[in-house]
Write a protein that holds these residues in place. Structure first.
Motif, PDB file in Angstrom:
ATOM      1  N   GLN A   1     -11.226-117.972  65.240  1.00  0.00           N
ATOM      2  CA  GLN A   1     -12.353-118.300  64.367  1.00  0.00           C
ATOM      3  C   GLN A   1     -12.413-117.425  63.116  1.00  0.00           C
ATOM      4  N   GLY A   2     -11.510-116.448  63.007  1.00  0.00           N
ATOM      5  CA  GLY A   2     -11.454-115.594  61.833  1.00  0.00           C
ATOM      6  C   GLY A   2     -12.410-114.422  61.845  1.00  0.00           C
ATOM      7  N   GLU A   3     -12.967-114.081  63.016  1.00  0.00           N
ATOM      8  CA  GLU A   3     -13.968-113.022  63.075  1.00  0.00           C
ATOM      9  C   GLU A   3     -13.411-111.643  62.723  1.00  0.00           C
ATOM     10  N   ILE A   4     -12.131-111.398  62.977  1.00  0.00           N
ATOM     11  CA  ILE A   4     -11.558-110.097  62.590  1.00  0.00           C
ATOM     12  C   ILE A   4     -10.678-110.249  61.346  1.00  0.00           C
TER      13      ILE A   4
ATOM     14  N   THR B   1      -3.168-101.385  78.121  1.00  0.00           N
ATOM     15  CA  THR B   1      -4.066-101.697  77.011  1.00  0.00           C
ATOM     16  C   THR B   1      -3.451-102.778  76.144  1.00  0.00           C
ATOM     17  N   LEU B   2      -4.316-103.499  75.429  1.00  0.00           N
ATOM     18  CA  LEU B   2      -3.858-104.500  74.472  1.00  0.00           C
ATOM     19  C   LEU B   2      -4.918-104.608  73.386  1.00  0.00           C
ATOM     20  N   GLN B   3      -4.525-104.328  72.162  1.00  0.00           N
ATOM     21  CA  GLN B   3      -5.436-104.331  71.023  1.00  0.00           C
ATOM     22  C   GLN B   3      -4.862-105.175  69.893  1.00  0.00           C
ATOM     23  N   VAL B   4      -5.765-105.769  69.112  1.00  0.00           N
ATOM     24  CA  VAL B   4      -5.375-106.526  67.925  1.00  0.00           C
ATOM     25  C   VAL B   4      -6.264-106.080  66.777  1.00  0.00           C
ATOM     26  N   MET B   5      -5.641-105.810  65.614  1.00  0.00           N
ATOM     27  CA  MET B   5      -6.389-105.404  64.432  1.00  0.00           C
ATOM     28  C   MET B   5      -6.149-106.401  63.309  1.00  0.00           C
ATOM     29  N   GLY B   6      -7.237-106.835  62.670  1.00  0.00           N
ATOM     30  CA  GLY B   6      -7.159-107.681  61.495  1.00  0.00           C
ATOM     31  C   GLY B   6      -7.691-106.948  60.288  1.00  0.00           C
ATOM     32  N   ASP B   7      -7.707-107.608  59.126  1.00  0.00           N
ATOM     33  CA  ASP B   7      -8.187-106.927  57.933  1.00  0.00           C
ATOM     34  C   ASP B   7      -9.714-106.857  57.868  1.00  0.00           C
TER      35      ASP B   7
ATOM     36  N   ALA C   1     -14.205-104.462  73.652  1.00  0.00           N
ATOM     37  CA  ALA C   1     -14.862-103.942  72.446  1.00  0.00           C
ATOM     38  C   ALA C   1     -14.377-104.681  71.207  1.00  0.00           C
ATOM     39  N   VAL C   2     -15.336-105.096  70.367  1.00  0.00           N
ATOM     40  CA  VAL C   2     -15.041-105.742  69.086  1.00  0.00           C
ATOM     41  C   VAL C   2     -15.724-104.925  68.002  1.00  0.00           C
ATOM     42  N   THR C   3     -14.942-104.421  67.049  1.00  0.00           N
ATOM     43  CA  THR C   3     -15.466-103.555  65.999  1.00  0.00           C
ATOM     44  C   THR C   3     -15.060-104.114  64.642  1.00  0.00           C
ATOM     45  N   PHE C   4     -15.992-104.063  63.673  1.00  0.00           N
ATOM     46  CA  PHE C   4     -15.754-104.650  62.358  1.00  0.00           C
ATOM     47  C   PHE C   4     -15.660-103.575  61.295  1.00  0.00           C
ATOM     48  N   ARG C   5     -14.875-103.851  60.266  1.00  0.00           N
ATOM     49  CA  ARG C   5     -14.772-102.914  59.146  1.00  0.00           C
ATOM     50  C   ARG C   5     -16.097-102.838  58.386  1.00  0.00           C
ATOM     51  N   ASP C   6     -16.809-103.941  58.320  1.00  0.00           N
ATOM     52  CA  ASP C   6     -18.135-103.957  57.713  1.00  0.00           C
ATOM     53  C   ASP C   6     -19.096-103.217  58.647  1.00  0.00           C
ATOM     54  N   ARG C   7     -19.465-102.012  58.274  1.00  0.00           N
ATOM     55  CA  ARG C   7     -20.248-101.158  59.166  1.00  0.00           C
ATOM     56  C   ARG C   7     -21.657-101.678  59.407  1.00  0.00           C
ATOM     57  N   SER C   8     -22.080-102.653  58.600  1.00  0.00           N
ATOM     58  CA  SER C   8     -23.410-103.227  58.827  1.00  0.00           C
ATOM     59  C   SER C   8     -23.404-104.214  59.991  1.00  0.00           C
ATOM     60  N   ARG C   9     -22.215-104.639  60.403  1.00  0.00           N
ATOM     61  CA  ARG C   9     -22.120-105.561  61.532  1.00  0.00           C
ATOM     62  C   ARG C   9     -22.085-104.759  62.835  1.00  0.00           C
ATOM     63  N   PRO C  10     -22.969-105.058  63.756  1.00  0.00           N
ATOM     64  CA  PRO C  10     -22.990-104.271  65.004  1.00  0.00           C
ATOM     65  C   PRO C  10     -21.732-104.515  65.837  1.00  0.00           C
TER      66      PRO C  10
END
Length: 389
Positions: free
Chosen positions: A179-182, A290-296, A306-315
Motif C-alpha cells: 500500500q506504500g506505507e513505508i 529477524t527480518l526487517q524492511v526499510m523504505g524511503d 514494529a512499524v516506524t516512519f521517517r515522519d516523526r509526527s506519525r505515531p
C-alpha cells in the motif's frame, strides 16, 4: 477430489468420524453436521510430529492413518493420536499403503527434502488434498512436474508449508508495504543465527546437501519467500560466501554450508542482506531470527511487528504483537480450503513455492562460487531433470 460434503455415502463411510464431529459441536449454517477431514500423515520426525500434534488440536479433523518407515517414529505417532482421541489409527511403513485407502481425504507430508517431489506427486495422483512441507522440491524440473500435475486436478487443494504466509503479522506487514506505507522499499535485512549446530536430522539427512538441498533451500526458503512476496517476485541476482568445514572434524562426510552470508538484488533495485549460521555464541545478543524492511518513508520489523516512519509526527505502530501460532493458522487454512464449497486461493501458489526453491538455489550457487550469479543462470542450468550434487 472435490471439497468435502456430507452425503449419504460419505456418512456411511465414516460413522466414527461423524461421532467425533458431533462431540465437537461443528454445525453448518444449515444445521447439518460438517464432515471431519479424514487425514493421513506421511513422515513423523520432528516436523511431522509437530504437524500431527497441531492437527489433533483443530476441530473437524480425524487422523485415520500415519506412515513412517522408522518403527519408533511410527509407534510414537500412533500413540500420540490414541492418547489425544482415544482411537488408534492405522500405521504403515510405506506411503503407497496409506495412499491406496479410499477413506482418506487429505494428506500432510513431512519427509526429508529429497523425497518431497516424488511423494507430493504420488499424493496428487492418488486424488488426495495435499499439505506439503517446504520446500516444494529441490530442482526446477521437479517443481515444474508438480505444477503440471496440479493443473490436471484443479479441485485438489495443495498448500505448501510456508506458514509465514498465514501469520497475521506478516500478512499485515506485506499489505502495508504494497500500500506504500513505508514508501519505496529500498532494502531488507535478515538473520537466522543459532548456537545449536551441528543440526543433523534423523539418519543425518540435514548434514547432506543431496538430501536437504543445503540450508539455503531447506530452511532459508522461509526468508526468500517473504522477500519474494513483498517484492512481487524473485531476485535477479545474488552473491555470497560461506563455510562448509566448521563441523568436519567430527563429521567428515558433512557437506552443508553451516555459516554463510548473501546479498540479493531485485530488478527494481531493492536489495537484501542475509546471514545464516549454526555457530553463534549461546547468548541472546548473538542468536535469533529477524527480518526487517526499510523504505524511503519508514520501516517494518517483522519479528516484533514494529512499524516506524521517517515522519516523526506519525505515531509508531505495532501490528499483531506477540507470538503468532503460524503453523496452526497454516494448517487451519488448509482444512478450511478442503471443506470449502468452492475453490479458494492458497496462501501462496505453487509457482511462488517454486520461486522460493529457485531463490535458494541461486544463493547456494553464489555462495559456492563466491561470485554474483543471476537467476537466468539458475533457470537455464536447471531446466531439465538434474540431481543435486
Amino acid at each position: 477430489m472435490p471439497p468435502i460434503r456430507l452425503n449419504r455415502r460419505r456418512f456411511l463411510g465414516c460413522s466414527a468420524a461423524a461421532g467425533l464431529a458431533l462431540s465437537q459441536g461443528r454445525v453448518s449454517e444449515g444445521g447439518v453436521e460438517s464432515a471431519p477431514v479424514r487425514l493421513g500423515l506421511i513422515g513423523l520426525g520432528t516436523r511431522g510430529t509437530t504437524l500431527l500434534r497441531t492437527l489433533l488440536e483443530l476441530p473437524a479433523t480425524q487422523v485415520v492413518a500415519v506412515c513412517d518407515q522408522e518403527p519408533r517414529h511410527r509407534l510414537r505417532g500412533l500413540g500420540i493420536v490414541e492418547k489425544a482421541k482415544g482411537v488408534r489409527p492405522e500405521g504403515y511403513e510405506r506411503a503407497a499403503q496409506l495412499l491406496e485407502r479410499t477413506d482418506i481425504d487429505a494428506v500432510a507430508v513431512a519427509l526429508p527434502c529429497d523425497l518431497h517431489a516424488a511423494i507430493n506427486l504420488e499424493v496428487m495422483k492418488a486424488g488426495k488434498h495435499l499439505y506439503a512441507e517446504k520446500p516444494l522440491a529441490l530442482t526446477l524440473a521437479e517443481c515444474d512436474s508438480l505444477l503440471a500435475e496440479s493443473t490436471k486436478s484443479p479441485d485438489l487443494v495443495v498448500h505448501v508449508g510456508y506458514q509465514r504466509r498465514s501469520n497475521p503479522r506478516y500478512r499485515a506487514g506485506v499489505d502495508l508495504i504494497h500500500q506504500g506505507e513505508i514508501g519505496n522499499p529500498l532494502t531488507g535485512h535478515s538473520v537466522w543465527l543459532s548456537s545449536n549446530g551441528p543440526m543433523n536430522g534423523h539418519d543425518d539427512w540435514l548434514a547432506s546437501r543431496a538430501r536437504s538441498g543445503d540450508w539455503m533451500v531447506e530452511q532459508a526458503v522461509h526468508v526468500w519467500d517473504v522477500f519474494n512476496w513483498l517484492a512481487s517476485g524473485p531476485p535477479v541476482r545474488a552473491s555470497g560466501r560461506g563455510r562448509r568445514d566448521l563441523f568436519r572434524a567430527d563429521q567428515p562426510r558433512r557437506d552443508v554450508t553451516d555459516h554463510y552470508a548473501a546479498e540479493l538484488e531485485w530488478a527494481d533495485g531493492f536489495h537484501v542482506s542475509f546471514m545464516h549460521t549454526w555457530v553463534a555464541p549461546p547468548d541472546d545478543r548473538f542468536t535469533g531470527v529477524t527480518l526487517q524492511v526499510m523504505g524511503d518513508a519508514g520501516g517494518i520489523d517483522f519479528s516484533s511487528g514494529a512499524v516506524t516512519f521517517r515522519d516523526r509526527s506519525r505515531p509508531r505502530q505495532t501490528i499483531h504483537p506477540g507470538n503468532q501460532p503460524d503453523t496452526r493458522l497454516a494448517l487451519q487454512a488448509f482444512l478450511d480450503a478442503v471443506q470449502a464449497e468452492s475453490p479458494s486461493a492458497p496462501p501462496l501458489s505453487l509457482a511462488e513455492a517454486r520461486d522460493a526453491t529457485l531463490t535458494g538455489l541461486l544463493v547456494r550457487q553464489a555462495v559456492d562460487e563466491r561470485r554474483s550469479v543471476t537467476m537466468a543462470e539458475i533457470r537455464g542450468e536447471l531446466g531439465s531433470a538434474q540431481a543435486i550434487v
